[in-house]
Design a protein around this motif. Structure first.
Motif, short mmCIF file in Angstrom:
data_model
loop_
_atom_site.label_atom_id
_atom_site.label_comp_id
_atom_site.label_asym_id
_atom_site.label_seq_id
_atom_site.Cartn_x
_atom_site.Cartn_y
_atom_site.Cartn_z
N SER A 84 0.83 -1.22 0.00
CA SER A 84 0.00 0.00 0.00
C SER A 84 0.86 1.27 0.00
CB SER A 84 -0.94 -0.01 1.20
OG SER A 84 -0.18 -0.24 2.36
N ASP A 85 2.11 1.16 0.47
CA ASP A 85 2.98 2.36 0.45
C ASP A 85 3.70 2.52 -0.90
OD1 ASP A 85 4.91 0.39 0.47
OD2 ASP A 85 5.73 0.89 2.44
N GLY A 86 3.35 1.66 -1.88
CA GLY A 86 3.91 1.80 -3.23
C GLY A 86 5.13 0.93 -3.47
N ARG A 87 5.73 0.38 -2.38
CA ARG A 87 6.93 -0.46 -2.57
C ARG A 87 6.57 -1.76 -3.25
NH1 ARG A 87 9.45 -2.45 2.17
NH2 ARG A 87 7.48 -2.06 3.22
N VAL A 88 7.51 -2.27 -4.06
CA VAL A 88 7.32 -3.59 -4.68
C VAL A 88 8.24 -4.57 -3.97
CG1 VAL A 88 7.61 -4.94 -6.80
CG2 VAL A 88 6.67 -2.62 -6.91
N VAL A 89 7.66 -5.64 -3.43
CA VAL A 89 8.46 -6.63 -2.70
C VAL A 89 8.14 -8.03 -3.23
CG1 VAL A 89 8.56 -5.25 -0.57
CG2 VAL A 89 6.72 -6.91 -0.87
N GLY A 90 8.99 -8.98 -2.88
CA GLY A 90 8.76 -10.37 -3.27
C GLY A 90 7.95 -11.11 -2.22
N ASP A 91 8.11 -12.43 -2.20
CA ASP A 91 7.40 -13.28 -1.23
C ASP A 91 8.30 -13.63 -0.04
OD1 ASP A 91 5.29 -13.30 -2.97
OD2 ASP A 91 5.66 -15.32 -3.75
N VAL A 92 9.56 -13.21 -0.13
CA VAL A 92 10.56 -13.62 0.86
C VAL A 92 10.92 -12.39 1.70
CG1 VAL A 92 12.99 -14.29 1.01
CG2 VAL A 92 11.47 -15.48 -0.60
N GLU A 93 11.04 -12.59 3.02
CA GLU A 93 11.52 -11.52 3.91
C GLU A 93 13.00 -11.34 3.65
OE1 GLU A 93 10.32 -9.33 5.79
OE2 GLU A 93 8.27 -9.97 6.10
N PHE A 94 13.33 -10.40 2.79
CA PHE A 94 14.68 -10.35 2.23
C PHE A 94 15.80 -10.25 3.28
CE2 PHE A 94 18.38 -8.52 0.27
CZ PHE A 94 18.52 -9.28 -0.87
N PRO A 95 15.78 -9.27 4.21
CA PRO A 95 16.96 -9.12 5.08
C PRO A 95 17.26 -10.37 5.90
CG PRO A 95 15.45 -7.26 5.30
CD PRO A 95 14.74 -8.29 4.48
N GLU A 96 16.23 -10.99 6.50
CA GLU A 96 16.50 -12.14 7.37
C GLU A 96 16.82 -13.40 6.57
OE1 GLU A 96 12.51 -13.72 9.18
OE2 GLU A 96 12.46 -11.53 9.34
N VAL A 97 16.23 -13.55 5.39
CA VAL A 97 16.55 -14.73 4.56
C VAL A 97 17.95 -14.58 3.97
CG1 VAL A 97 15.91 -16.05 2.51
CG2 VAL A 97 14.14 -15.30 4.11
N ALA A 98 18.33 -13.36 3.63
CA ALA A 98 19.68 -13.12 3.09
C ALA A 98 20.75 -13.47 4.12
CB ALA A 98 19.80 -11.66 2.65
N GLU A 99 20.42 -13.41 5.41
CA GLU A 99 21.37 -13.79 6.45
C GLU A 99 21.67 -15.30 6.43
OE1 GLU A 99 23.25 -12.23 8.82
OE2 GLU A 99 22.74 -10.56 7.50
N LYS A 100 20.69 -16.09 5.97
CA LYS A 100 20.84 -17.55 5.98
C LYS A 100 21.29 -18.11 4.63
CE LYS A 100 18.97 -20.10 8.91
NZ LYS A 100 17.56 -20.24 9.28
N ALA A 101 20.82 -17.49 3.55
CA ALA A 101 21.05 -18.04 2.21
C ALA A 101 22.49 -17.79 1.77
CB ALA A 101 20.09 -17.37 1.22
N SER A 102 22.90 -18.59 0.75
CA SER A 102 24.22 -18.32 0.16
C SER A 102 24.05 -17.37 -1.04
CB SER A 102 24.90 -19.61 -0.28
OG SER A 102 24.09 -20.30 -1.21
N LEU A 103 22.91 -17.53 -1.73
CA LEU A 103 22.60 -16.68 -2.89
C LEU A 103 21.11 -16.36 -2.85
CD1 LEU A 103 24.52 -18.87 -5.44
CD2 LEU A 103 24.91 -16.43 -5.24
#
Ligand code: NAD
Length: 289
Positions: free
Chosen positions: A236-255
């Motif tokens: 609703s604030d106009g941002r486009v995001v995916g289905d994944v909580e990016f910052p916390e998932v990026a902490e665990k993922a390799s890519l």
């Protein structure tokens, strides 16, 4: 661990450049110029933007595009006539009907009316079935883009456990079959899957295509996983995001793919590639190659 970004935007730019050179070479050798016809029914702003972006991408690489804009109250029969006209137009190599269509039109009936050899979206049953037996004329651009992204990032698929969230004909199912063809062990999850986190935590490669912002959180991802976020959600604030909580998932993922700038640009690049393939195949047929 902090993930490396899978930069779809720059890989897609690389592919677009390759396509541009291919279009030039084909024109020089054969005189053929690939042509994509897009059909937009109604005036949904998001759909209009998608069609506009595809036309712009075509122009940049030397592909001709024909944009057909039709009113929202168009009858199904009139749309079928339009598709038949494009099917028999020798100048048009590729046809794309922008989805979704207005509710009074049967989407499946429309997609099935497109000639399989012009079906660059890969949604015709003969192309979907072809994928099952490993020989489709066309595969949908988004799944193709996901595989290309993995391939060009040197990610080994063979023997890996790939988990896909979402089983649509557009993304989930074709992605599952492509990954199977590359010898992944594949799990498909969907809205009725019990304990989604149990499955996602098994994934070496996790593809999320649900259209639900924030669906996959850090605790649902295995350390070192490759995460492909297909979701495109406008908040609703106009941002486009995916289905994944990016910052916390990026902490665990390799890519991990960002949104925007991950799968989206790859989808358009693969559509261009499919259009060139359609043209090359047509030209080959004419020359008996
Ligand atoms: P869809 O609505 O057809 O399918 C969604 C799938 O997700 C369904 O199979 C459903 O069972 C599953 N799902 C929904 N909620 C779930 C949940 N809570 N748990 C588990 N599974 C759940 O959507 P689609 O056309 O496959 O698109 C999915 C997302 O991908 C959308 O956000 C869409 O905008 C995006 N998309 C992006 C691109 C691109 O190029 N980046 C292309 C196509 C689609």
């Amino acid at each position: 661990m902090s993930a490396r970004i899978l930069d779809g935007k720059s890989i897609a730019a690389e592919i677009r450049q390759e396509v541009r050179l291919e279009v030039e070479a084909m024109a020089a050798q054969t005189g053929a110029v690939p042509c994509l016809a897009t059909i937009l029914v109604g005036n949904d702003p998001a759909s209009a933007t998608y069609v506009q972006n595809k036309a712009r991408a075509c122009k940049e690489v030397g592909i001709t595009s024909v944009r057909i804009e039709l009113p929202a109250d168009l009858s199904e029969m009139s749309l079928l006539h339009e598709i038949n006209r494009l099917n028999s137009d020798p100048v048009v190599h590729a046809i794309l009907v922008q989805l979704p269509l207005p509710p009074h039109i049967n989407e499946r009936r429309i997609l099935e009316a497109i000639l399989p050899e012009k079906d660059v979206d890969g949604f015709h049953p003969s192309n979907l079935g072809g994928l099952l037996v490993g020989s489709p004329l066309f595969v949908a651009s988004t799944p193709l883009g996901i595989l290309e992204l993995l391939d060009r990032s040197n990610i080994v698929i063979e023997g890996k456990h790939a988990v896909i969230v979402g089983w649509s004909v557009v993304v989930g199912k074709p992605t599952a079959f492509l990954l199977l063809q590359h010898h992944a062990t594949v799990t498909i999850c969907h809205i009725k899957t019990r304990d989604l986190a149990f499955h996602t935590r098994q994934a070496d490669i996790l593809v999320v295509a649900a259209g639900k912002p924030g669906l996959v959180t850090g605790s649902m991802v295995k350390e070192g996983a490759v995460v492909i976020d297909v979701g495109v959600n406008r908040l609703s604030d106009g941002r486009v995001v995916g289905d994944v909580e990016f910052p916390e998932v990026a902490e665990k993922a390799s890519l991990i793919t960002p949104v925007p700038g991950g799968v989206g640009p790859m989808t358009i690049a693969m559509l261009l590639k499919n259009t060139v393939d359609a043209c090359r195949r047509k030209w080959g047929e004419r020359c008996g190659r």
